[in-house]
Design an enzyme around this catalytic site. Sequence first.
Site, PDB file in Angstrom:
ATOM      1  N   GLU A 115       0.824  -1.217   0.000  1.00  0.00           N
ATOM      2  CA  GLU A 115       0.000   0.000   0.000  1.00  0.00           C
ATOM      3  C   GLU A 115       0.857   1.265   0.000  1.00  0.00           C
ATOM      4  OE1 GLU A 115      -2.436  -1.965   3.208  1.00  0.00           O
ATOM      5  OE2 GLU A 115      -4.005  -0.893   2.154  1.00  0.00           O
ATOM      6  N   GLU A 135      -3.588 -10.048   4.132  1.00  0.00           N
ATOM      7  CA  GLU A 135      -4.716  -9.631   4.980  1.00  0.00           C
ATOM      8  C   GLU A 135      -5.816 -10.690   5.099  1.00  0.00           C
ATOM      9  OE1 GLU A 135      -3.095  -7.628   2.941  1.00  0.00           O
ATOM     10  OE2 GLU A 135      -2.795  -5.695   3.919  1.00  0.00           O
TER      11      GLU A 135
HETATM   12  N1  COA Z   1       5.459  -7.539  12.192  1.00  0.00           N
HETATM   13  C1  COA Z   1       6.370  -7.642  13.192  1.00  0.00           C
HETATM   14  N2  COA Z   1       7.531  -8.307  13.064  1.00  0.00           N
HETATM   15  C2  COA Z   1       7.793  -8.881  11.876  1.00  0.00           C
HETATM   16  C3  COA Z   1       6.894  -8.812  10.795  1.00  0.00           C
HETATM   17  C4  COA Z   1       5.681  -8.107  10.997  1.00  0.00           C
HETATM   18  N3  COA Z   1       4.783  -7.966  10.010  1.00  0.00           N
HETATM   19  N4  COA Z   1       7.412  -9.496   9.752  1.00  0.00           N
HETATM   20  C5  COA Z   1       8.598  -9.965  10.171  1.00  0.00           C
HETATM   21  N5  COA Z   1       8.832  -9.601  11.452  1.00  0.00           N
HETATM   22  C6  COA Z   1      10.005  -9.909  12.287  1.00  0.00           C
HETATM   23  C7  COA Z   1      10.009 -11.377  12.699  1.00  0.00           C
HETATM   24  O1  COA Z   1       9.213 -11.571  13.861  1.00  0.00           O
HETATM   25  C8  COA Z   1      11.491 -11.598  12.969  1.00  0.00           C
HETATM   26  O2  COA Z   1      11.810 -11.068  14.224  1.00  0.00           O
HETATM   27  P1  COA Z   1      12.791 -11.898  15.235  1.00  0.00           P
HETATM   28  O3  COA Z   1      14.094 -12.002  14.489  1.00  0.00           O
HETATM   29  O4  COA Z   1      12.856 -11.013  16.451  1.00  0.00           O
HETATM   30  O5  COA Z   1      12.155 -13.212  15.456  1.00  0.00           O
HETATM   31  C9  COA Z   1      12.164 -10.729  11.911  1.00  0.00           C
HETATM   32  O6  COA Z   1      11.187  -9.763  11.513  1.00  0.00           O
HETATM   33  C10 COA Z   1      12.609 -11.494  10.686  1.00  0.00           C
HETATM   34  O7  COA Z   1      11.479 -12.205  10.185  1.00  0.00           O
HETATM   35  P2  COA Z   1      11.477 -13.786   9.886  1.00  0.00           P
HETATM   36  O8  COA Z   1      10.070 -14.269   9.941  1.00  0.00           O
HETATM   37  O9  COA Z   1      12.476 -14.465  10.777  1.00  0.00           O
HETATM   38  O10 COA Z   1      12.037 -13.794   8.397  1.00  0.00           O
HETATM   39  P3  COA Z   1      11.747 -14.879   7.288  1.00  0.00           P
HETATM   40  O11 COA Z   1      12.665 -14.563   6.172  1.00  0.00           O
HETATM   41  O12 COA Z   1      11.825 -16.261   7.866  1.00  0.00           O
HETATM   42  O13 COA Z   1      10.225 -14.645   6.835  1.00  0.00           O
HETATM   43  C11 COA Z   1       8.326 -13.320   6.144  1.00  0.00           C
HETATM   44  C12 COA Z   1       9.880 -13.449   6.220  1.00  0.00           C
HETATM   45  C13 COA Z   1       8.046 -11.927   5.591  1.00  0.00           C
HETATM   46  C14 COA Z   1       7.779 -14.392   5.210  1.00  0.00           C
HETATM   47  C15 COA Z   1       7.731 -13.483   7.542  1.00  0.00           C
HETATM   48  O14 COA Z   1       8.465 -12.670   8.444  1.00  0.00           O
HETATM   49  C16 COA Z   1       6.280 -13.099   7.619  1.00  0.00           C
HETATM   50  O15 COA Z   1       5.442 -13.859   7.186  1.00  0.00           O
HETATM   51  N6  COA Z   1       5.971 -11.919   8.236  1.00  0.00           N
HETATM   52  C17 COA Z   1       4.632 -11.481   8.469  1.00  0.00           C
HETATM   53  C18 COA Z   1       4.027 -10.874   7.209  1.00  0.00           C
HETATM   54  C19 COA Z   1       2.606 -10.401   7.483  1.00  0.00           C
HETATM   55  O16 COA Z   1       1.693 -11.191   7.645  1.00  0.00           O
HETATM   56  N7  COA Z   1       2.442  -9.071   7.571  1.00  0.00           N
HETATM   57  C20 COA Z   1       1.173  -8.458   7.895  1.00  0.00           C
HETATM   58  C21 COA Z   1       0.497  -7.968   6.665  1.00  0.00           C
HETATM   59  S1  COA Z   1      -1.116  -7.322   7.004  1.00  0.00           S
END
Ligand code: COA
Length: 240
Positions: A115, A135
């Site tokens: 967005e 979402e």
């Molecule tokens: N909010 C808060 N923290 C987040 C985040 C989010 N949306 N996305 C990633 N992080 C944090 C993780 O908790 C992690 O923190 P930590 O190292 O303290 O555990 C750090 O960022 C790295 O993320 P990680 O998940 O370990 O990386 P990855 O490469 O394995 O996976 C993603 C990457 C993007 C696939 C995964 O982090 C993810 O699915 N994030 C959420 C995406 C989401 O649903 N966003 C909301 C949209 S409405």
Amino acid sequence: MSGFKTIIYEIKDGTAYLTLNRPQALNAYNIRMRDELYQVLQAIKADSDVKAVIVSGAGEKAFCAGADLSEFLTAPSPVIARQVRWERDVWGIFLSIPQPVIVALHGYVLGDGVEIAMCCDIRVASENVQFGTPEMGLGIITAAGGSQTLPRTINRSYALDMLLTGRWVKAEEALKMKLVNRVVPMSELMPAAESYASRIKEFDPVAVRYAKQAITRGLDLSLEQGLEIEAYLGKRLIAR
Ligand code: COA
């Protein structure tokens, strides 16, 4: 402007650099980032020395992984969490920035990240970019204008494809969908964004602002009304 915790803001040679800066959380958008963005976007809008804006994300892995889920899930309820976010119309301000806004996208571009990209005018992406709108899986809908800005940028069916399925869209498909203007190797991402900014800065800044205004305002109007805006701005430009 300084003292920010979630963003970096610098101005160099008439270009404002706005960097999302929470790389440890993949630049997830939290309430503090909302407040800081709100402040900076207002400053950009009012600063006639800023001729172009480049938005990017710090760190190697992501432009922005969406809303901060830790904050979101610890809020009293999703409804209240969303209300908090609506208190400040960051997206309204973003969309009303008169200067051209270029965004450099890399790695994960999810939810709010998509967005934010839609609030910008020209999108350059690195080859490792991955777009997604998770979402639906969280039982919510977009709250940063995505349901409106995405179909206006790509088209209705691609927007629905993304928003309803939450599937990943990688660089090649993003280019095909017109979600991005250009895809470049990661090492060329910022140079490519800067080259857009340099080119635009060569021109009369008022003409640039009017051209952006004619297009962005006109898109929400009928052709007839859009043509009136174009004529009005064209006359104003000549009459200076
Ligand atoms: N909010 C808060 N923290 C987040 C985040 C989010 N949306 N996305 C990633 N992080 C944090 C993780 O908790 C992690 O923190 P930590 O190292 O303290 O555990 C750090 O960022 C790295 O993320 P990680 O998940 O370990 O990386 P990855 O490469 O394995 O996976 C993603 C990457 C993007 C696939 C995964 O982090 C993810 O699915 N994030 C959420 C995406 C989401 O649903 N966003 C909301 C949209 S409405």
